[in-house]
Design an enzyme around this catalytic site. Structure first.
Site, mmCIF file in Angstrom:
data_model
loop_
_atom_site.group_PDB
_atom_site.id
_atom_site.type_symbol
_atom_site.label_atom_id
_atom_site.label_comp_id
_atom_site.label_asym_id
_atom_site.label_seq_id
_atom_site.Cartn_x
_atom_site.Cartn_y
_atom_site.Cartn_z
ATOM 1 N N ARG A 53 -0.286 -9.658 -0.351
ATOM 2 C CA ARG A 53 -1.475 -9.065 -0.393
ATOM 3 C C ARG A 53 -2.250 -9.558 0.881
ATOM 4 O O ARG A 53 -2.197 -10.118 1.898
ATOM 5 C CB ARG A 53 -2.449 -10.291 -1.189
ATOM 6 C CG ARG A 53 -1.973 -11.387 -1.474
ATOM 7 C CD ARG A 53 -4.378 -12.237 -2.395
ATOM 8 N NE ARG A 53 -4.313 -12.009 -1.324
ATOM 9 C CZ ARG A 53 -4.455 -12.228 0.327
ATOM 10 N NH1 ARG A 53 -4.255 -13.266 0.460
ATOM 11 N NH2 ARG A 53 -5.954 -12.066 0.656
ATOM 12 N N GLY A 54 -3.572 -8.615 1.229
ATOM 13 C CA GLY A 54 -4.180 -9.063 3.004
ATOM 14 C C GLY A 54 -4.155 -7.701 3.441
ATOM 15 O O GLY A 54 -3.078 -7.440 3.841
ATOM 16 N N ALA A 55 -5.201 -7.380 3.636
ATOM 17 C CA ALA A 55 -5.026 -5.443 4.636
ATOM 18 C C ALA A 55 -3.643 -5.360 5.265
ATOM 19 O O ALA A 55 -2.492 -4.648 4.980
ATOM 20 C CB ALA A 55 -6.209 -5.196 4.644
ATOM 21 N N ARG A 96 -1.345 0.814 -3.518
ATOM 22 C CA ARG A 96 -2.866 -0.132 -3.591
ATOM 23 C C ARG A 96 -3.409 1.211 -2.334
ATOM 24 O O ARG A 96 -3.682 0.999 -0.827
ATOM 25 C CB ARG A 96 -3.304 -1.360 -3.126
ATOM 26 C CG ARG A 96 -2.881 -2.714 -3.673
ATOM 27 C CD ARG A 96 -2.406 -3.978 -3.242
ATOM 28 N NE ARG A 96 -3.890 -4.553 -3.815
ATOM 29 C CZ ARG A 96 -4.566 -5.436 -3.452
ATOM 30 N NH1 ARG A 96 -3.649 -6.400 -2.496
ATOM 31 N NH2 ARG A 96 -5.935 -5.563 -4.263
ATOM 32 N N GLN A 203 -8.724 -15.514 -4.926
ATOM 33 C CA GLN A 203 -7.478 -15.607 -4.324
ATOM 34 C C GLN A 203 -8.785 -17.116 -3.216
ATOM 35 O O GLN A 203 -7.499 -17.692 -2.685
ATOM 36 C CB GLN A 203 -8.037 -14.588 -3.523
ATOM 37 C CG GLN A 203 -6.899 -13.144 -3.971
ATOM 38 C CD GLN A 203 -7.841 -12.528 -4.402
ATOM 39 O OE1 GLN A 203 -8.998 -12.813 -5.501
ATOM 40 N NE2 GLN A 203 -7.245 -10.644 -4.617
ATOM 41 N N ASP A 244 -11.266 -4.815 4.730
ATOM 42 C CA ASP A 244 -9.619 -3.742 4.032
ATOM 43 C C ASP A 244 -10.517 -2.295 4.551
ATOM 44 O O ASP A 244 -9.169 -2.188 5.102
ATOM 45 C CB ASP A 244 -10.039 -3.710 2.663
ATOM 46 C CG ASP A 244 -9.641 -5.422 1.814
ATOM 47 O OD1 ASP A 244 -10.006 -5.934 1.765
ATOM 48 O OD2 ASP A 244 -8.025 -5.537 1.687
ATOM 49 N N ASN A 254 -14.691 -4.824 1.414
ATOM 50 C CA ASN A 254 -13.825 -6.309 0.555
ATOM 51 C C ASN A 254 -13.998 -6.565 -0.394
ATOM 52 O O ASN A 254 -14.643 -5.271 -0.915
ATOM 53 C CB ASN A 254 -14.631 -7.078 2.313
ATOM 54 C CG ASN A 254 -13.563 -8.655 2.684
ATOM 55 O OD1 ASN A 254 -12.497 -8.066 2.839
ATOM 56 N ND2 ASN A 254 -13.898 -9.521 2.165
ATOM 57 N N LYS A 255 -13.316 -7.325 -0.118
ATOM 58 C CA LYS A 255 -13.071 -7.951 -1.495
ATOM 59 C C LYS A 255 -14.388 -8.116 -2.716
ATOM 60 O O LYS A 255 -15.334 -8.058 -2.059
ATOM 61 C CB LYS A 255 -12.599 -9.513 -1.910
ATOM 62 C CG LYS A 255 -12.318 -10.820 -3.428
ATOM 63 C CD LYS A 255 -11.234 -9.419 -3.854
ATOM 64 C CE LYS A 255 -10.199 -9.290 -3.928
ATOM 65 N NZ LYS A 255 -9.501 -8.044 -4.414
#
Ligand SMILES: CSC[C@H]1O[C@H](OP(=O)(O)O)[C@H](O)[C@@H]1O
Length: 340
Positions: A53-55, A96, A203, A244, A254-255
């Site tokens: 995960r993570g862009a 995603r 996270q 992201d 973002n998150k």
């Protein structure tokens, strides 16, 4: 590379280059388990389930993934090869929707094919490998430069707050929001990091504290609802978050929870920095309202995802995985090419 994190390989190719190997982040911090992904379904599942995960890390996983899947396409016909490549690309890009790096990396891989379509299929497969490796190396270089550009805005001994995980585990290596923290660690800046746990998938609690602790950085885990209190006490002098997707007008996805942190930072007069590579900028996306926000399974909210249910059966749940922070709440966007 932070030596204490050198052993953590977020995403890489195996020696025989027929599998993507990832550190399964759903098992952290308790277990460091590496899994090999051989098929398009393996890769899709790993991205969707946030095993990787993570862009930037998602983009690299997709690039490596479509390379290994393409290398197994058995044909000498360019048209058949390209059609099968495009089918795999559409499938993987659907894992995603919010992080632009996923589709951007797959687009780069397709462009590499089209630039070499006069070559043989075996030669094109080698071009795809080169492109995937270039995507990974460019990210590592960008993250290091983001660290330098970010550190220039910080001072030794500062308290910094971060949300979710935009560190080593979200990229090729080093991180984006945490890159200045790691560089500061190497140079004796002595930052005190406050890591939001970041519900619902934690996270921050599971990954950010894990990697910062491993690197010897002073980190304090807080619940998401403690940000105001920590800021009010004067413990935070800067906020560092990842991204992201950055829209053309500077709005940032973002998150989920990031925009709330930005509002609080503005209220307390604390600079709010977004850090990310230019590969996360989407100039085709005019503003934050145009960013597709991924919505995930309700069970991530209703259940304590890692051990027990926390809400009544069939309760209605809204579980956006991201939110949008408007440009006016952002002090600066720090990229490897400078500060915006
Ligand atoms: C360096 S990009 C990190 C970015 O990605 C995270 O989302 P997720 O954990 O769902 O992949 C979060 O938005 C981070 O800021």
């Amino acid at each position: 590379m932070i030596k204490e994190l050198a052993g953590l390989k977020t995403v890489c190719l195996n020696e025989t280059k027929d599998a993507v190997v990832i550190l399964d982040q759903t098992l952290l911090p308790e277990k460091e388990i590496y899994v090999s992904l051989f098929t398009e379904q393996d890769i899709w599942d790993a991205i969707f389930k946030l095993k990787v995960r993570g862009a930037p890390a998602i983009g690299i996983a997709a690039a490596y993934g479509i390379y290994i899947c393409s290398s197994k396409i058995k044909t000498s016909s360019f048209e058949q090869f390209y059609n099968e490549f495009c089918r795999i690309k559409v499938f993987l890009s659907g894992a995603r929707p919010t992080a632009v790096n996923l589709v951007a990396a797959l687009d780069r891989m397709e462009r590499r094919i089209l630039l070499n379509k006069e070559k043989s299929v075996p030669q094109i497969k080698q071009e795809l490998l080169k492109e995937a490796l270039a995507i990974r190396e460019e990210d590592a270089t960008a993250c290091r430069q983001i660290g330098e550009n970010g550190l220039a805005l910080l001072r030794p001994g500062m308290g910094v707050l971060t949300h979710c995980n935009a560190g080593h585990l979200a990229v090729s290596e080093y991180g984006t929001a945490l890159a200045p923290v790691y560089l500061g660690q190497e140079r004796g800046f002595g930052f005190k990091v406050f890591a939001d746990e970041t519900r619902p998938l934690l996270q921050g609690a599971r990954l950010t504290t894990y990697e910062l602790q491993r690197a010897g950085v002073d980190v304090t885990l807080i619940c998401d609802n403690m940000v105001s209190s920590v800021m009010q006490k004067g413990w935070v002098q800067a906020v560092l978050v990842g991204c992201d997707r950055i829209a053309a007008n500077g709005d940032v996805a973002n998150k989920i929870g990031t925009s709330g942190v930005a509002v609080l930072a503005r209220y307390y007069g604390i600079p709010f920095y977004v850090l990310g590579p230019t590969s996360t900028i989407d100039m085709q996306c005019p503003d934050g309202k145009s960013i597709v926000i991924e919505e995930r399974h309700p069970e991530e909210v209703t259940d304590m995802w890692y051990n027990r249910r926390m809400a009544p059966e069939k309760v209605k749940v809204y579980n956006p995985a991201f939110d949008v922070t408007p440009r006016e709440l952002i002090t600066a966007i720090i990229t490897e090419k400078g500060v915006w």
